[in-house]
Design an enzyme around this catalytic site. Structure first.
Site, PDB file in Angstrom:
ATOM      1  N   HIS A  12       0.850  -1.210   0.000  1.00  0.00           N
ATOM      2  CA  HIS A  12       0.000   0.000   0.000  1.00  0.00           C
ATOM      3  C   HIS A  12       0.877   1.248   0.000  1.00  0.00           C
ATOM      4  CE1 HIS A  12      -4.006   1.895   1.123  1.00  0.00           C
ATOM      5  NE2 HIS A  12      -3.156   2.907   1.236  1.00  0.00           N
ATOM      6  N   HIS A  14       1.222   5.020  -2.194  1.00  0.00           N
ATOM      7  CA  HIS A  14       0.744   5.950  -3.239  1.00  0.00           C
ATOM      8  C   HIS A  14       1.954   6.498  -3.985  1.00  0.00           C
ATOM      9  CE1 HIS A  14      -3.463   6.020  -1.805  1.00  0.00           C
ATOM     10  NE2 HIS A  14      -2.885   5.678  -0.667  1.00  0.00           N
ATOM     11  N   HIS A 192      -9.650   1.683  -0.499  1.00  0.00           N
ATOM     12  CA  HIS A 192      -9.537   2.270   0.831  1.00  0.00           C
ATOM     13  C   HIS A 192     -10.894   2.131   1.525  1.00  0.00           C
ATOM     14  CE1 HIS A 192      -5.851   3.962  -0.707  1.00  0.00           C
ATOM     15  NE2 HIS A 192      -5.588   4.557   0.444  1.00  0.00           N
ATOM     16  N   GLU A 195     -10.736   3.219   7.011  1.00  0.00           N
ATOM     17  CA  GLU A 195      -9.734   4.134   7.579  1.00  0.00           C
ATOM     18  C   GLU A 195     -10.519   5.253   8.276  1.00  0.00           C
ATOM     19  OE1 GLU A 195      -7.537   6.363   4.670  1.00  0.00           O
ATOM     20  OE2 GLU A 195      -5.976   7.009   6.078  1.00  0.00           O
ATOM     21  N   ASP A 273       1.963   3.887   3.123  1.00  0.00           N
ATOM     22  CA  ASP A 273       0.948   4.807   2.580  1.00  0.00           C
ATOM     23  C   ASP A 273       1.590   5.941   1.771  1.00  0.00           C
ATOM     24  OD1 ASP A 273      -1.756   5.204   2.213  1.00  0.00           O
ATOM     25  OD2 ASP A 273      -2.135   6.098   4.166  1.00  0.00           O
ATOM     26  N   ASP A 274       2.036   6.986   2.440  1.00  0.00           N
ATOM     27  CA  ASP A 274       2.671   8.152   1.801  1.00  0.00           C
ATOM     28  C   ASP A 274       3.863   8.538   2.671  1.00  0.00           C
ATOM     29  OD1 ASP A 274       0.241   8.975  -0.123  1.00  0.00           O
ATOM     30  OD2 ASP A 274      -0.576   8.544   1.861  1.00  0.00           O
TER      31      ASP A 274
HETATM   32  N1  HPA Z   1      -5.420   7.867   1.674  1.00  0.00           N
HETATM   33  C1  HPA Z   1      -6.390   8.074   0.785  1.00  0.00           C
HETATM   34  N2  HPA Z   1      -6.177   8.598  -0.386  1.00  0.00           N
HETATM   35  C2  HPA Z   1      -4.949   8.962  -0.708  1.00  0.00           C
HETATM   36  C3  HPA Z   1      -3.908   8.792   0.162  1.00  0.00           C
HETATM   37  C4  HPA Z   1      -4.154   8.213   1.411  1.00  0.00           C
HETATM   38  O1  HPA Z   1      -3.241   8.023   2.231  1.00  0.00           O
HETATM   39  N3  HPA Z   1      -2.787   9.240  -0.452  1.00  0.00           N
HETATM   40  C5  HPA Z   1      -3.169   9.642  -1.655  1.00  0.00           C
HETATM   41  N4  HPA Z   1      -4.464   9.495  -1.827  1.00  0.00           N
HETATM   42 ZN    ZN Z   2      -3.606   4.972   1.157  1.00  0.00          ZN
END
Ligand code: HPA
Ligand code: ZN
Length: 328
Positions: A12, A14, A192, A195, A273-274
């Protein structure tokens, strides 16, 4: 101990969200794009909460204008992943950002990304697969176009379809057509869910989109019956503990449900994630999990084997990854 060199599988991630801030600043400089408001004084990404994060994310992404920019991004991202021991990664890539959902333009971006990924594999031994991702707050119509881009380019590199963006906008079912289209093309599915949207978002993801993995999915902990369903159906969670703490889904890593989910028999995996947005790396995630829950090499090997099994790739690639994980 440092977990830096431990082989890892990351499901996961991005693609733009993994861009080092210095890389985005450099592109902004080259292209004379004004990115005031995107960075803190110390050079890190600046955001207040999840919705603000999404808008800062899109502002940072606006400097990525050509296939060549995405090739450079891919190289930077995979170098960082490999430096943290990642041997296999899947990243979310959006035709929304890559060619405005035009299939021919998308193919050019994809070609550039794939070429950079092939070079990174030769240089660092890291394998990348792409999950074409629609963006929830852009709505169902754009998601249909995104799904068509995905269906057109399904292959050895594009193996999955997913959805990111603001989980509080629309329902999962709004995107049913897009997911049906992607499934019929032979793509594997994730979204997603859980969350921000609670157990209901997860239920919709399973019922309406028929996904086999959940992005985050951690809020399943709030509904025992649903958690049993997730266990029975073998749904894998792409858990991003550091992201959840920075965005305030949970107040601390100690309060995070990943251990309780795993102990209950849910298939959990660990991702970033990021990473630069959330001041993390895969190494840092493992350090946090070791500190909070006492997890060690056996736990991480087991988590990575779950991730390898749930990976959206062919059996030969899975076997190769598992061998590298088991060699530790
Ligand atoms: N969550 C949801 N959408 C997203 C994310 C994230 O961490 N990063 C980029 N788009
Ligand atoms: Zn994400």
């Amino acid at each position: 101990m440092s977990w830096k060199d431990t082989p890892k599988v990351e499901l996961h991630l991005h693609h733009e969200g993994a861009a080092p801030p210095a890389f985005i600043r450099q592109l902004a400089h080259e292209k004379k794009v004004d990115l005031s408001g995107v960075f803190n004084d110390d050079g890190s990404y600046a955001f207040r909460d999840f919705v603000h994060f999404l808008s800062v994310y899109e502002a940072a992404t606006s400097v990525l204008k050509t296939p060549e920019d995405y090739a450079r991004l891919t190289t930077a991202v995979l170098e960082e992943c490999a430096a943290n021991g990642v041997i296999y990664a899947e990243s979310f890539i959006s035709p929304d950002f890559c060619g405005g959902r035009d299939v021919e333009a998308w193919k050019e971006y994809l070609h550039a990304i794939q070429e950079a990924a092939t070079k990174a594999e030769a240089d660092h031994g890291i394998v990348l697969k792409g999950i074409v991702t629609c963006i929830r707050h852009f709505g169902g119509e754009w998601a249909k176009e995104t799904a068509l881009c995905a269906a057109e380019t399904k292959g050895d590199f594009i193996t999955g379809f997913g959805m990111g963006g603001d989980e509080n906008q629309f329902t999962q079912g709004t995107f049913k057509w897009a997911y049906d289209c992607a499934r019929e093309a032979g793509l594997q599915l994730t979204t997603h869910a859980g969350e921000w949207g609670g157990p209901e978002s997860i239920r919709q993801a399973l019922d309406d989109l028929k996904v086999e993995r959940l992005g985050h999915g951690v809020q399943v902990i709030e509904d025992a019956a649903l958690m049993q369903r997730v266990i029975d159906e073998g749904v894998t969670l792409e858990v991003c503990p550091g992201s959840n703490v920075v965005l305030g889904v949970y107040p601390s890593i100690d309060a995070h449900p990943i251990k309780r989910l795993r102990d209950a028999g849910v298939k959990v995996t660990v991702s970033t994630d990021d990473p630069p947005f959330f001041h993390t790396t895969m190494t840092r995630e493992y350090e946090m999990l070791e500190q909070a829950f006492g997890w060690g090499q056996d736990d991480f090997t087991a988590l990575n084997l779950v991730a390898a099994e749930a990976a959206f790739c062919d059996t030969a690639t899975k076997t190769k990854i598992k061998k590298r994980l088991e060699a530790v």
